[in-house]
Design an enzyme around this catalytic site. Structure first.
Site, PDB file in Angstrom:
ATOM      1  N   GLY A  46       6.452  14.092   2.397  1.00 38.90           N
ATOM      2  CA  GLY A  46       6.721  15.233   3.283  1.00 38.90           C
ATOM      3  C   GLY A  46       8.192  15.338   3.657  1.00 38.90           C
ATOM      4  O   GLY A  46       8.767  16.440   3.663  1.00 38.90           O
ATOM      5  N   HIS A 267      -5.641  -4.364  -2.986  1.00 35.55           N
ATOM      6  CA  HIS A 267      -4.416  -5.069  -3.378  1.00 35.55           C
ATOM      7  C   HIS A 267      -4.669  -6.573  -3.359  1.00 35.55           C
ATOM      8  O   HIS A 267      -5.187  -7.098  -2.379  1.00 35.55           O
ATOM      9  CB  HIS A 267      -3.295  -4.701  -2.400  1.00 35.55           C
ATOM     10  CG  HIS A 267      -1.930  -5.027  -2.907  1.00 35.55           C
ATOM     11  ND1 HIS A 267      -1.554  -6.313  -3.199  1.00 35.55           N
ATOM     12  CD2 HIS A 267      -0.862  -4.243  -3.170  1.00 35.55           C
ATOM     13  CE1 HIS A 267      -0.294  -6.295  -3.625  1.00 35.55           C
ATOM     14  NE2 HIS A 267       0.143  -5.050  -3.621  1.00 35.55           N
ATOM     15  N   SER A 285       3.981  -8.336  -0.638  1.00 36.63           N
ATOM     16  CA  SER A 285       4.293  -7.419  -1.740  1.00 36.63           C
ATOM     17  C   SER A 285       3.961  -7.967  -3.138  1.00 36.63           C
ATOM     18  O   SER A 285       4.108  -9.158  -3.407  1.00 36.63           O
ATOM     19  CB  SER A 285       5.778  -7.096  -1.693  1.00 36.63           C
ATOM     20  OG  SER A 285       6.171  -6.491  -2.892  1.00 36.63           O
ATOM     21  N   ARG A 338      -3.308  -4.414 -10.308  1.00 36.72           N
ATOM     22  CA  ARG A 338      -3.920  -4.868  -9.058  1.00 36.72           C
ATOM     23  C   ARG A 338      -5.432  -4.984  -9.130  1.00 36.72           C
ATOM     24  O   ARG A 338      -6.007  -5.912  -8.567  1.00 36.72           O
ATOM     25  CB  ARG A 338      -3.565  -3.873  -7.954  1.00 36.72           C
ATOM     26  CG  ARG A 338      -2.116  -3.931  -7.652  1.00 36.72           C
ATOM     27  CD  ARG A 338      -1.681  -2.862  -6.698  1.00 36.72           C
ATOM     28  NE  ARG A 338      -0.260  -3.055  -6.458  1.00 36.72           N
ATOM     29  CZ  ARG A 338       0.463  -2.304  -5.677  1.00 36.72           C
ATOM     30  NH1 ARG A 338      -0.076  -1.278  -5.046  1.00 36.72           N
ATOM     31  NH2 ARG A 338       1.743  -2.552  -5.495  1.00 36.72           N
TER      32      ARG A 338
HETATM   33  C1  LIG Z   1       2.197  -2.375   3.271  1.00 38.23           C
HETATM   34  C2  LIG Z   1       2.412  -1.386   2.165  1.00 38.23           C
HETATM   35  C3  LIG Z   1       3.398  -1.610   1.226  1.00 38.23           C
HETATM   36  C4  LIG Z   1       3.597  -0.704   0.190  1.00 38.23           C
HETATM   37  N1  LIG Z   1       4.582  -0.951  -0.727  1.00 38.23           N
HETATM   38  C5  LIG Z   1       4.779  -0.075  -1.730  1.00 38.23           C
HETATM   39  C6  LIG Z   1       5.804  -0.293  -2.691  1.00 38.23           C
HETATM   40  O1  LIG Z   1       6.525  -1.271  -2.635  1.00 38.23           O
HETATM   41  N2  LIG Z   1       5.955   0.628  -3.670  1.00 38.23           N
HETATM   42  C7  LIG Z   1       5.176   1.737  -3.764  1.00 38.23           C
HETATM   43  O2  LIG Z   1       5.367   2.534  -4.672  1.00 38.23           O
HETATM   44  N3  LIG Z   1       4.219   1.981  -2.845  1.00 38.23           N
HETATM   45  C8  LIG Z   1       4.000   1.111  -1.837  1.00 38.23           C
HETATM   46  N4  LIG Z   1       3.022   1.357  -0.924  1.00 38.23           N
HETATM   47  C9  LIG Z   1       2.329   2.657  -0.931  1.00 38.23           C
HETATM   48  C10 LIG Z   1       3.236   3.715  -0.311  1.00 38.23           C
HETATM   49  O3  LIG Z   1       3.923   3.164   0.781  1.00 38.23           O
HETATM   50  C11 LIG Z   1       2.477   4.942   0.175  1.00 38.23           C
HETATM   51  O4  LIG Z   1       1.578   5.373  -0.797  1.00 38.23           O
HETATM   52  C12 LIG Z   1       3.448   6.077   0.451  1.00 38.23           C
HETATM   53  O5  LIG Z   1       4.479   5.643   1.307  1.00 38.23           O
HETATM   54  C13 LIG Z   1       2.741   7.271   1.065  1.00 38.23           C
HETATM   55  O6  LIG Z   1       3.717   8.233   1.382  1.00 38.23           O
HETATM   56  P1  LIG Z   1       3.301   9.667   1.884  1.00 38.23           P
HETATM   57  O7  LIG Z   1       4.566  10.381   2.208  1.00 38.23           O
HETATM   58  O8  LIG Z   1       2.363  10.286   0.939  1.00 38.23           O
HETATM   59  O9  LIG Z   1       2.463   9.405   3.236  1.00 38.23           O
HETATM   60  P2  LIG Z   1       2.828   8.612   4.585  1.00 38.23           P
HETATM   61  O10 LIG Z   1       4.060   7.801   4.479  1.00 38.23           O
HETATM   62  O11 LIG Z   1       1.565   7.943   4.978  1.00 38.23           O
HETATM   63  O12 LIG Z   1       3.169   9.747   5.605  1.00 38.23           O
HETATM   64  C14 LIG Z   1       2.173  10.538   6.207  1.00 38.23           C
HETATM   65  C15 LIG Z   1       2.831  11.495   7.169  1.00 38.23           C
HETATM   66  O13 LIG Z   1       1.870  12.441   7.592  1.00 38.23           O
HETATM   67  C16 LIG Z   1       1.871  12.535   9.007  1.00 38.23           C
HETATM   68  N5  LIG Z   1       0.523  12.909   9.402  1.00 38.23           N
HETATM   69  C17 LIG Z   1      -0.647  12.355   9.031  1.00 38.23           C
HETATM   70  N6  LIG Z   1      -1.676  13.071   9.530  1.00 38.23           N
HETATM   71  C18 LIG Z   1      -1.134  14.096  10.217  1.00 38.23           C
HETATM   72  C19 LIG Z   1      -1.686  15.195  10.942  1.00 38.23           C
HETATM   73  N7  LIG Z   1      -2.987  15.400  10.988  1.00 38.23           N
HETATM   74  N8  LIG Z   1      -0.822  16.040  11.560  1.00 38.23           N
HETATM   75  C20 LIG Z   1       0.516  15.853  11.479  1.00 38.23           C
HETATM   76  N9  LIG Z   1       1.084  14.865  10.774  1.00 38.23           N
HETATM   77  C21 LIG Z   1       0.262  14.000  10.160  1.00 38.23           C
HETATM   78  C22 LIG Z   1       2.330  11.182   9.490  1.00 38.23           C
HETATM   79  O14 LIG Z   1       2.874  11.316  10.780  1.00 38.23           O
HETATM   80  C23 LIG Z   1       3.377  10.847   8.440  1.00 38.23           C
HETATM   81  O15 LIG Z   1       4.585  11.478   8.783  1.00 38.23           O
HETATM   82  C24 LIG Z   1       2.795   0.446   0.101  1.00 38.23           C
HETATM   83  C25 LIG Z   1       1.795   0.666   1.040  1.00 38.23           C
HETATM   84  C26 LIG Z   1       1.584  -0.255   2.049  1.00 38.23           C
HETATM   85  C27 LIG Z   1       0.455  -0.039   3.003  1.00 38.23           C
END
Ligand SMILES: Cc1cc2nc3c(=O)[nH]c(=O)nc-3n(C[C@H](O)[C@H](O)[C@H](O)COP(=O)(O)OP(=O)(O)OC[C@H]3O[C@@H](n4cnc5c(N)ncnc54)[C@H](O)[C@@H]3O)c2cc1C
Length: 647
Positions: A46, A267, A285, A338
């Site tokens: 986003g 994982h 990680s 994984r």
């Molecule tokens: C511990 C951990 C380590 C990871 N490490 C890696 C890595 O090394 N490499 C890799 O490729 N991936 C990794 N991942 C996966 C990766 O981090 C996520 O898949 C990715 O960051 C998701 O990004 P996103 O922008 O789709 O969602 P998110 O980062 O989850 O963002 C969601 C956004 O939506 C907003 N939101 C949610 N619901 C609502 C709502 N109803 N109204 C308004 N706002 C809302 C939240 O506030 C947030 O801003 C990891 C995941 C975890 C849990």
């Protein structure tokens, strides 16, 4: 039956995206200013989309539930981000990244999407470096790479164990620039509670101001959902506590298909569960598998002695250790994907070789790496992860092997989108982990950050214009229209209903009950009887939730229990969809392991003749079962085969 049109462009695989961009419709700069786009979510998907759309000149409204865009769950990402730059000169290429991703996803992803992802991967790194993201560098000054599962090359760019944080700071800088210029308006501490549809098109959202409790209306020409994944349906997961499935479920209930809900990723390297009061699991990680070796004792009596606290892992001789991944998968060793590594850990623990007090743990051992590289090098690569482990487990991982066990981590399923990232509702787009698009049945490590940033920086800014180009004469919508009235009324009624139950169960206790059902029956190993049980149990949890939940406080004020309750109500819905999808998919593929469908040596057995499709679920109302629609997966450019990480 509705027709599923994925809008995949014709032509050779490697030319589809360039041809698309060359022929798509664009919006001219003067018209961009007249078009409003709502982006829900400020994570890597986003945040990057809002910044890019703002830079293009659109008028962007960007929402998040946290108090700052920088606190999105993406900040937790540790290990790295993939790109086929081939800096290591070890044989990487766009095609190889594409191939590894399709194979890693167990041949359940679209070829065209995945090839596009591999094509734009290099630009992501360039863009992030230009923003100042401090990727690790090697001696010669080039960006360093390490390896992640499912690949035989080193293509993972990283910033210590904090890659997500650094990438998010980059996206946040780009976003802040647009906020300063006035093209993006931020709405922090706002939660989207519904999408508003007018004449079949997404035209706005209803959101709750989480600080005041006020319900507010927002109109736009298009809405983008970037709200992350639904792993927290399991209660205990590596996801941030606030990660939720609500926006995706709202879209689903308004007509957007939900694709492949049963594809959830477990994982292999998480700190094991260590008590009943835990509300969160911590990831170690995948990058640690570059240098850490995974093992359990070869002898059951040693495992028993360790569990009883009579023996330490460091006392087990080399010959008495079973490096089971290296034994079973010589070609990929500790770097198998994984799903494969998780199942192998479960198999060893189920067979009685698990360690730790519960027997549900295996070792991740750095002694050989420390001997080979020295502690300083290991510390430079993974120091913050080792420190985190020490703080949580109270054991020094430089001296004694880490204990790890699989945990729910990522969801490959999500809102169905076509090649343009548009859902089955016109004007409603979904990006990042919230959509289902690129990972098939199993996501390879370091590919989520790649996909989120690809969607936000390089794909959506093009494809959304193809939709908006014929919206330039549509005037700004008024939020006084009856569709907004109806959506707001429904939300207020839902909140009143929840507040009026005044039952005996806390929201968390119900969430935990759901999570246990999910883990026991819809987790690492699934079978028909278990899934049928899960469906009945989830129905019972839903009934209990809607008749016996207790939410203190008021509905029209700051109320974190109410926020949780609204999200848990949606986790129950997604849990039901996951179990239903898992029951119908009578095959094993990637993260979806049906015990009835496995090879003689326990590997996932696909049924390509019956299940080579995306399972899209259509909502048919509260009283009806969801309907299954199928998007066939046609592999034109690669040969579909049994996944093999042994040779
Ligand atoms: C511990 C951990 C380590 C990871 N490490 C890696 C890595 O090394 N490499 C890799 O490729 N991936 C990794 N991942 C996966 C990766 O981090 C996520 O898949 C990715 O960051 C998701 O990004 P996103 O922008 O789709 O969602 P998110 O980062 O989850 O963002 C969601 C956004 O939506 C907003 N939101 C949610 N619901 C609502 C709502 N109803 N109204 C308004 N706002 C809302 C939240 O506030 C947030 O801003 C990891 C995941 C975890 C849990």
């Amino acid at each position: 039956m509705s027709k599923i049109d994925s809008k995949i462009p014709q032509g050779p695989l490697a030319e589809k995206w360039s041809n698309y961009k060359a022929h798509q419709k664009l919006v001219n700069p003067a018209n961009k200013r007249r078009l409003d786009i709502i982006v829900v979510g400020t994570g890597l998907a986003g945040g990057s989309a809002a910044a890019s759309l703002g830079e293009l000149g659109f008028n962007v409204l960007n929402f998040c539930i946290q108090d700052s865009p920088r606190r999105a769950h993406s900040i937790a990402a540790q290990g790295g981000i993939n790109a086929s730059k081939n800096y290591q000169n070890d044989g990487d290429s766009v095609y190889r990244l594409f191939y590894d991703t399709i194979k890693g996803g167990d041949y359940r992803a679209r070829e065209a999407n995945v090839h596009r992802l591999a094509e734009v991967s290099g630009s992501i790194i360039d863009q992030c470096v230009a923003q100042g993201v401090p990727f690790a560098r090697e001696y010669g000054g080039l960006l360093d790479n390490r390896s992640f599962g499912g690949a035989q090359v080193s293509r993972t760019f990283y910033a210590k164990g904090q890659t997500g944080q650094q990438l998010l700071l980059g996206a946040y800088s780009a976003l802040s620039r647009q906020v300063g210029k006035g093209t993006v308006k931020l709405y922090t501490r706002y939660e989207m509670l519904d999408v508003v549809i007018i004449d079949g098109r997404a035209r706005g959202i209803i959101a709750r101001n989480l600080v005041t409790g006020k319900i507010e209306r927002f109109a736009a020409h298009a809405v983008v959902i970037a709200t992350g994944g639904y792993g927290n349906a399991f209660f205990l997961s590596t996801n941030a506590m606030g990660s939720n499935a609500s926006a995706a479920i709202q879209a689903y209930k308004k007509g957007a298909y939900f694709a492949n809900p049963c594809y959830a990723q477990i994982h292999p390297t998480c700190i094991p569960v260590h008590g009943e009061s835990q509300s969160k699991l911590t990831l170690m990680s995948e990058s640690l598998r570059n240098d850490g070796r995974i093992w359990v004792p070869k002898k059951k009596e040693d495992a028993e002695a360790i569990r009883a606290g009579k023996l330490k892992p460091t006392q087990i001789k080399e010959d008495d250790r079973d490096y089971y991944l290296e034994r079973r998968y010589p070609a990929f060793g500790n770097l198998v994907p994984r799903d494969v590594a998780s199942r192998a850990a479960k198999e060893r623990c189920d067979a009685g070789y698990g360690v730790g007090s519960t027997g549900l743990a295996v070792y991740l051992d750095f002694s050989a790496a420390i001997e080979r590289l020295g502690q300083k090098t290991v510390e430079a690569r993974y120091g913050n992860l080792f420190q985190m482990y020490d703080k949580i487990v109270d054991e020094n991982p430089y001296e004694t092997p880490m204990m790890i066990y699989p945990a729910i981590h990522y969801t490959m399923g999500g809102v169905w989108v076509d090649y343009e990232l548009q859902t089955s509702i016109k004007g409603l787009f979904a990006i990042g982990e919230a959509n289902f698009s690129d990972h098939g049945a199993n996501r390879l490590g370091a590919s989520a950050l790649m996909q989120g940033l690809a969607d936000g920086y390089f794909v959506l800014p093009y494809t959304i214009q193809n939709y908006l180009s014929d919206q330039i004469t549509v005037p700004r919508y008024s939020t006084s229209l009856p569709e907004f009235d109806a959506a707001e009324k429904a939300i207020k009624e839902r909140i009143s209903k929840l507040m009026s139950i005044k039952g005996k169960r806390s929201v968390d206790s119900l969430h935990k009950e759901l999570g246990l059902i999910m883990w026991d029956f819809v987790g690492m190993g699934r079978n028909k009887a278990g899934l049928e049980t899960a469906i009945e149990k989830i129905k019972a949890v839903k009934k209990e939730f809607w008749s016996n939940v207790r939410i203190p406080g008021a509905g029209d004020d700051l109320n974190t229990e109410l926020e949780k309750a609204l999200r848990v109500a949606d986790f129950i819905e997604i849990g039901y969809l996951m179990a239903t999808d898992a029951l119908h998919r009578e095959e094993s593929c990637g993260g979806h392991f049906r015990e009835e469908y496995q090879t003689e040596d326990g590997e996932a057995l696909r049924q390509d003749d019956k299940f080579s499709y995306v399972g899209c679920w259509k909502y048919n109302g509260e009283e009806s079962e969801p309907e299954l629609l199928k998007e066939d997966l046609n592999y034109e450019f690669i040969k579909v085969q049994q996944r093999n990480y042994k040779a």
